[in-house]
Design an enzyme around this catalytic site. Structure first.
Site, PDB file in Angstrom:
ATOM      1  N   HIS A 156       0.937  -1.123  -0.321  1.00  0.00           N
ATOM      2  CA  HIS A 156      -0.305  -0.225  -0.100  1.00  0.00           C
ATOM      3  C   HIS A 156       0.621   1.180   0.515  1.00  0.00           C
ATOM      4  O   HIS A 156       2.300   1.260   0.811  1.00  0.00           O
ATOM      5  CB  HIS A 156      -0.803  -0.483   0.849  1.00  0.00           C
TER       6      HIS A 156
ATOM      7  N   ASP B 155       6.603   1.208   6.695  1.00  0.00           N
ATOM      8  CA  ASP B 155       5.286   0.822   6.223  1.00  0.00           C
ATOM      9  C   ASP B 155       4.651   2.528   5.458  1.00  0.00           C
ATOM     10  O   ASP B 155       4.352   2.945   6.127  1.00  0.00           O
ATOM     11  CB  ASP B 155       4.377   0.477   7.670  1.00  0.00           C
TER      12      ASP B 155
ATOM     13  N   GLU C 128      -5.057   1.516   3.221  1.00  0.00           N
ATOM     14  CA  GLU C 128      -4.906   0.795   3.821  1.00  0.00           C
ATOM     15  C   GLU C 128      -5.342   1.137   5.236  1.00  0.00           C
ATOM     16  O   GLU C 128      -5.339   0.499   5.782  1.00  0.00           O
ATOM     17  CB  GLU C 128      -3.576  -0.372   3.689  1.00  0.00           C
ATOM     18  N   GLU C 129      -4.171   1.904   5.582  1.00  0.00           N
ATOM     19  CA  GLU C 129      -3.988   2.237   7.175  1.00  0.00           C
ATOM     20  C   GLU C 129      -5.807   3.216   7.501  1.00  0.00           C
ATOM     21  O   GLU C 129      -5.623   3.590   9.013  1.00  0.00           O
ATOM     22  CB  GLU C 129      -3.667   4.195   7.119  1.00  0.00           C
TER      23      GLU C 129
ATOM     24  N   GLU D 261       3.554  -6.502   3.394  1.00  0.00           N
ATOM     25  CA  GLU D 261       4.166  -5.093   4.241  1.00  0.00           C
ATOM     26  C   GLU D 261       5.554  -5.685   5.217  1.00  0.00           C
ATOM     27  O   GLU D 261       5.841  -7.193   5.091  1.00  0.00           O
ATOM     28  CB  GLU D 261       2.948  -5.704   5.491  1.00  0.00           C
TER      29      GLU D 261
ATOM     30  N   HIS E 143       4.132   3.954  12.204  1.00  0.00           N
ATOM     31  CA  HIS E 143       2.977   4.394  13.114  1.00  0.00           C
ATOM     32  C   HIS E 143       4.158   5.013  14.175  1.00  0.00           C
ATOM     33  O   HIS E 143       3.366   5.836  14.954  1.00  0.00           O
ATOM     34  CB  HIS E 143       2.177   4.084  13.393  1.00  0.00           C
TER      35      HIS E 143
HETATM   36 ZN   LIG Z   1       1.172  -0.797   6.410  1.00  0.00          ZN
END
Ligand SMILES: [Zn+2]
Length: 433
Positions: free
Chosen positions: A124, A153, A187-188, A212, A399
């Site tokens: 993603h 990510d 995706e997030e 991922e 994140h």
């Molecule tokens: Zn991800």
């Protein structure tokens, strides 16, 4: 570390592989050297690609940024020989509480080969970050780490897919039937627009490899990921003056507190079911008995059936009220299904482990779900075909506000793994369960 020493030169690597690492049953030893050399060759270009990908900010709600990134990815896939299209997924949107008006378009590329097997590669392009945050985390390489916002990510996932395709091309490997690449942009935020497409593509392909990042502390692929849901409780009471007539009101906050406390022990460690209250709000003014209150819980399940279990358990409990006049409403929202390890996924992971062993490395194949959910679960939702997650480079700090990085030494093994695996699937070398 052993792998690092192997890579002094292709010739040395080949000698070492044959002499020290490859047992007689690994009859493919001779054909691996070109793949290893190709992986070495792609390492520096992959880092260049990552610099470009990280330099374009692409938060899930930043449609301009996502469009720019989609164009870049599309042009790269086109240059590799793919038939490329931008897919507007807004018509399919599954609306959740936090779903924006519109989501970014996905990039889909199709590569036609000479064989029969169909392979889906997913990653993603969207991130959890807000515009402007990249300035504090620009792309840079320091020692064995490459840093950058969203580098783990999931921008490394896009880069690994692009350079795996480049390796297949340079090695002249074309005996797959179809390779489909899907890079989505939502995706997030739980893939509200692309979930349907992911599930459809998952059933249309023999194998799904999701990119991922693997974890810095464990070089692995994942066969299972948690399903995520949310439980919202809305309580309606009655407003009244908190000073002069509190007895005429119905205190929604009291009822909510009662409900939260009586549903706080529904987690079941034996089945992996988790329910934790995380958000709450009530009332508008200090001097008014609150007529409304609301709380939200985060729910995690390891099996699809866990969703029903949670919903039923909460519903049963909340029928017991503190204030008979209060109204209690429950909303259960399955946001993302769990990925469960199918026999086909296990067989694919086992084969991946064997390929990694040729490099003198151990690949962990984890069938126990971690906390996080991923798009691999949507790809697996309606099929028992092989779906395996974490084909990306080992990374850390997803994140977080600083120090997101990937491990540079893990790039070559991952390129080697993905390329070999696609080749072996194409040639029917991955045993079916
Ligand atoms: Zn991800």
């Amino acid at each position: 570390m052993y792998f690092k020493r192997l890579l002094f030169s292709a010739a040395l690597a080949s000698t070492l592989l044959t002499a020290a690492l490859v047992s007689p049953e690994h009859a493919l030893a001779q054909t691996q050297e070109p793949v290893l050399a190709a992986a070495q060759h792609e390492k520096a270009p992959l880092l260049d690609t990552l610099k470009d990908l990280v330099s374009i900010e692409s938060g899930s709600r930043d449609l301009d940024g996502l469009d720019r990134l989609a164009d870049l990815i599309a042009s790269r896939l086109k240059a590799l020989g793919g038939e490329v299209e931008l897919v507007d997924v807004n018509a399919d949107i599954y609306r959740m509480e936090d779903t924006p008006e519109r989501v970014g378009q996905a990039v889909r590329a199709t590569f036609k080969g000479t064989g029969a097997r169909k392979i889906l590669l997913i990653a993603h392009m969207d991130t959890v970050y807000l515009k402007g945050m990249a300035a504090k985390q620009p792309f840079r390489v320091e020692g064995d780490k490459a840093y950058g916002l969203a580098i783990a990510d999931d921008k490394q996932g896009i880069a690994v897919i692009l350079h795996t395709l480049a390796m297949l091309k340079s090695l002249g490997i074309r005996d797959y039937g179809t390779i489909t690449v899907l890079i989505n942009a939502d995706e997030e935020i739980s893939s509200p627009g692309s979930r349907k497409l992911l599930s459809r593509l998952g059933t249309e392909h023999d194998v799904t490899m999701s990119f991922e990042a693997s974890q810095a502390e464990s070089d692995k692929v994942a066969l299972a990921t948690a399903g995520i849901g949310s439980v919202t409780l809305r309580v309606k009471g009655k407003a009244s003056h908190a000073g002069s007539a509190p007895h005429l009101g119905v205190n929604a906050l009291y009822e909510l507190a009662h409900q939260v406390l009586q549903t706080k022990d529904l987690s079941r460690p034996d089945t992996g079911l988790k329910l934790n209250w995380t958000l709450a709000r009530a009332g508008q003014n200090r001097n008014v008995i609150p007529p409304e209150a609301e709380a939200q819980a985060d729910a995690r399940v390891l099996r699809v059936a866990g969703y029903d279990e949670i919903e039923k358990a909460v519903r049963e409990r909340i029928s017991n009220k503190l204030l008979p006049e209060a109204k209690v409403e429950m909303l259960f929202e399955p946001r993302r299904p769990p990925l469960e390890a199918s026999p086909a996924s296990l067989a694919l992971a086992k084969h991946a482990q064997a390929i990694y062993r040729d490099l003198g490395k151990e690949l962990v194949a984890d069938a126990v779900a971690e906390g996080g959910g991923t798009d691999a679960a949507f790809a697996a939702l309606e099929t028992q075909n092989a779906v395996v997650e974490r084909f990306g480079v080992q990374g850390f700090g997803a994140h977080s506000n600083d120090a997101e990085y990937i491990l540079v030494d893990n790039i070559e093994p991952r390129l080697y793994l993905a390329t070999r695996l696609i080749t072996d699937i194409s040639r029917g070398r991955v045993p079916k369960p």
